[in-house]
Design a protein around this motif. Sequence first.
Motif, PDB file in Angstrom:
ATOM      1  N   PRO A  43      18.027  28.645  10.779  1.00  0.00           N
ATOM      2  CA  PRO A  43      17.335  29.528  10.389  1.00  0.00           C
ATOM      3  C   PRO A  43      15.906  28.999   9.707  1.00  0.00           C
ATOM      4  CG  PRO A  43      19.427  30.044   9.538  1.00  0.00           C
ATOM      5  CD  PRO A  43      19.471  28.558  10.270  1.00  0.00           C
ATOM      6  N   LYS A  45      13.301  28.320   7.085  1.00  0.00           N
ATOM      7  CA  LYS A  45      13.137  28.272   5.691  1.00  0.00           C
ATOM      8  C   LYS A  45      12.297  29.395   5.120  1.00  0.00           C
ATOM      9  CE  LYS A  45      12.276  25.597   1.640  1.00  0.00           C
ATOM     10  NZ  LYS A  45      11.358  24.298   0.984  1.00  0.00           N
ATOM     11  N   LYS A  46      12.812  30.304   4.266  1.00  0.00           N
ATOM     12  CA  LYS A  46      12.152  31.471   3.861  1.00  0.00           C
ATOM     13  C   LYS A  46      10.828  31.026   3.016  1.00  0.00           C
ATOM     14  CE  LYS A  46      12.743  35.190   0.360  1.00  0.00           C
ATOM     15  NZ  LYS A  46      13.694  35.643  -0.700  1.00  0.00           N
ATOM     16  N   PRO A  47       9.623  31.716   3.137  1.00  0.00           N
ATOM     17  CA  PRO A  47       8.497  30.866   2.765  1.00  0.00           C
ATOM     18  C   PRO A  47       8.579  31.515   1.140  1.00  0.00           C
ATOM     19  CG  PRO A  47       8.200  32.797   4.171  1.00  0.00           C
ATOM     20  CD  PRO A  47       9.351  32.547   4.335  1.00  0.00           C
ATOM     21  N   THR A  49       7.791  32.840  -2.609  1.00  0.00           N
ATOM     22  CA  THR A  49       6.766  34.070  -2.899  1.00  0.00           C
ATOM     23  C   THR A  49       6.246  33.600  -4.319  1.00  0.00           C
ATOM     24  OG1 THR A  49       8.411  35.072  -4.147  1.00  0.00           O
ATOM     25  CG2 THR A  49       8.254  35.597  -1.981  1.00  0.00           C
ATOM     26  N   ASP A  52       9.035  33.706  -6.730  1.00  0.00           N
ATOM     27  CA  ASP A  52       9.671  32.394  -6.867  1.00  0.00           C
ATOM     28  C   ASP A  52       9.250  31.336  -7.552  1.00  0.00           C
ATOM     29  OD1 ASP A  52      11.570  33.457  -5.099  1.00  0.00           O
ATOM     30  OD2 ASP A  52      10.546  32.744  -3.135  1.00  0.00           O
ATOM     31  N   ASP A  90       4.684  25.171  -2.015  1.00  0.00           N
ATOM     32  CA  ASP A  90       5.625  24.249  -1.691  1.00  0.00           C
ATOM     33  C   ASP A  90       5.275  22.834  -2.520  1.00  0.00           C
ATOM     34  OD1 ASP A  90       7.688  25.128  -0.505  1.00  0.00           O
ATOM     35  OD2 ASP A  90       6.544  24.985   1.588  1.00  0.00           O
TER      36      ASP A  90
END
Length: 103
Positions: A43, A45-47, A49, A52, A90
């Motif tokens: 899956p 990677k969840k971006p 926010t 976060d 990131d």
Amino acid sequence: MTNEEFTKLSSELETCGKALLRIAVALKAPQDEKQAEPEKKKPAKKPLTLEDVRKVAADKSRQGFTDEVRVLIQKYGANKLSGMDPAKYDAFLKDLEVIGHAG
């Protein structure tokens, strides 16, 4: 054995062989279908926010690195965290993790 008996046995053996081939094909088919399926991708990677990133930045500030966090936010082209381009989250987090570690 007579020729008639050999013919009959030969016919039965042929029928049996065909049945075995059908069984072999049927048993092999599910394996072939599994191999034909494309491999499942991991899956995405969840971006990240803003929340976060804010959690990590707030934690560093509580540890006494408020000035360093502020400088890092400015390094990424913003005056405050909410003004930062989400595409930079990131890289920002990677730099944020280094704060406070002796290097």
